[in-house]
Design an enzyme around this catalytic site. Structure first.
Site, PDB file in Angstrom:
ATOM      1  N   GLU A 123      36.858  30.335 163.939  1.00  0.00           N
ATOM      2  CA  GLU A 123      36.491  29.158 164.736  1.00  0.00           C
ATOM      3  C   GLU A 123      36.755  27.871 163.950  1.00  0.00           C
ATOM      4  O   GLU A 123      36.510  27.832 162.733  1.00  0.00           O
ATOM      5  CB  GLU A 123      34.994  29.208 165.095  1.00  0.00           C
TER       6      GLU A 123
ATOM      7  N   ARG B 204      27.684  35.760 164.982  1.00  0.00           N
ATOM      8  CA  ARG B 204      28.655  34.966 164.232  1.00  0.00           C
ATOM      9  C   ARG B 204      29.971  35.739 164.235  1.00  0.00           C
ATOM     10  O   ARG B 204      29.975  36.970 164.123  1.00  0.00           O
ATOM     11  CB  ARG B 204      28.190  34.721 162.787  1.00  0.00           C
TER      12      ARG B 204
ATOM     13  N   HIS C 250      31.746  29.998 171.979  1.00  0.00           N
ATOM     14  CA  HIS C 250      30.518  29.871 171.188  1.00  0.00           C
ATOM     15  C   HIS C 250      29.477  29.029 171.932  1.00  0.00           C
ATOM     16  O   HIS C 250      28.925  28.072 171.401  1.00  0.00           O
ATOM     17  CB  HIS C 250      30.814  29.244 169.822  1.00  0.00           C
TER      18      HIS C 250
END
Length: 386
Positions: free
Chosen positions: A244, A215, A261
């Site tokens: 993000e 993450r 991602h």
């Protein structure tokens, strides 16, 4: 319990929903990042991915009785609120773990070729030995790579059974390659938000390769940017970003590989996630699952290759996945305004090309024992009787 005629709302990017859920009722697809309470008022079941924040704000006016996320991570789900509201919940642990490991090994083999090193001569530090990290550790050790592991919770549970378990600072100081595989947590015994901050990043040894597929906020991105400006010896591989879907263009420019991602975005992993939720919904409904995973997985375009002596591993990896393709796609968006950059980030994920896992490629042929060991460890299927 509702047995039929369900109204199922799902992230539009989830595959194989029709064969898995179509027989249960009506299926409505929505953009995951922009779902609103008004959208979900009539939903019985909500199926999401990591871009949808699910909790009281989204669901308080709905009749949703079951939430599923087709992801390993659950930091976007307020599980406490769901439990208090009597809403069933399931995630998909391990669904895309193989794809993430494929990504990390692809990156490592590409960098080995570019920088002129043998992966077996490096020490790899794996932070987090769960579904993804554990698989990576096993594949690296099968390759003959020295691995250090930092997973405090697992170390407390298993003690000496965690091989080469070290403290984070020791790992950061000794590992040549560091790969992060932790969930994102803000509290508890081992919070991971900004696990790597300025002090930790300052402890990286010279020429470190740092890979984050976990993450974005596991690394303090502002601190990383400052370090990367000063230390050009560091090689950064970032698939996840703190803000993000807005990617910092300066930080991305300082990365050797920057991707949107998608480390876990194999077709196999995404369909496996949908199928795992189908199993969970079936259990919630008290019915037996009728659809097998195999029946919803399409055949791979590259399913078999016959090898000769001297076959190289990297070209075989590239048949199925080349991280530089995703890097080029993301870099092409970095000149855009923040709003347009965010839209482009999501579009890259939405329109992601089909990618299959290494295990879908069967290899045969007359090759050496050492080659067999390496190809098997990487994750390919071997059929050496043919």
């Amino acid at each position: 319990m509702i047995k039929s005629g369900l109204t199922i709302f799902a992230d539009e990017n989830m595959p194989a929903l029709e064969p898995l859920f179509g027989h249960l009722g009506s299926l409505i697809r929505l953009p995951g990042r922009s779902m609103t309470p008004a959208d979900l008022k009539q939903a019985d079941i909500l199926l999401v991915r990591s871009v949808t924040q699910v909790g009281e704000e989204l669901l308080r006016d709905s009749k949703v009785k079951f939430v599923g996320t087709a992801t390993i991570g659950t930091d976007h789900i307020d599980q406490n609120w769901l439990q208090q509201a009597g809403v069933g919940f399931a995630s998909a642990p391990g669904c895309n773990a193989e794809a993430v490991v494929d990504y990390v090994l692809s990156v490592c083999f590409h960098l080995a070729g570019e920088q002129g090193f043998d992966l077996r001569d490096k020490t790899v530090g794996v932070v987090g030995e769960g579904n993804v990290g554990g698989r990576l550790v096993r594949r690296l050790r099968a390759l003959g790579v020295q691995v250090l592991v930092c997973d405090p919770s697992k170390a407390r549970e298993q003690g000496a059974k965690v091989v080469n378990s070290v403290e984070l600072q020791t790992l950061l100081a000794q590992a040549d390659i560091i790969s992060l595989h932790t969930p994102l947590t803000h509290d508890g015994a081992d919070p991971t938000w900004h696990l790597l901050g300025a002090d930790q990043l300052a402890g990286l040894k010279a020429d470190t390769i740092l890979i984050n597929t976990a993450r974005g906020p596991v690394i303090d991105n502002q601190a990383l940017l400052q370090i990367a400006r000063q230390r050009r010896d560091l090689t950064l591989i970032l698939d996840v970003w703190e803000q993000e879907p807005v990617v910092d263009p300066e930080l991305a420019a300082l990365c050797r590989i920057a991707t949107p991602h998608i480390a876990g975005y194999s077709l196999d992993g995404k369909i496996r996630g949908s199928w795992m939720l189908y199993q969970a919904v079936s259990q919630w409904l008290g019915t037996e699952p009728e659809v097998s995973l195999k029946s919803v997985l399409p055949a791979s375009a590259f399913s078999e290759v016959k090898l000769g002596q001297g076959a190289d591993t990297l070209p075989l990896m590239q048949l199925l996945y080349d991280p530089h393709r995703d890097d080029r796609a993301l870099r092409a968006t970095l000149h855009l305004s923040p709003d347009e950059r965010a839209k482009a980030f999501d579009q890259l994920r939405k329109s992601y090309p089909e990618r299959r896992e290494f295990a879908t490629l069967s290899l045969s042929g007359d090759i050496s024992s050492a080659q067999r060991t390496e190809l098997s460890a990487v994750g390919f299927s071997l059929n050496m009787d043919r």
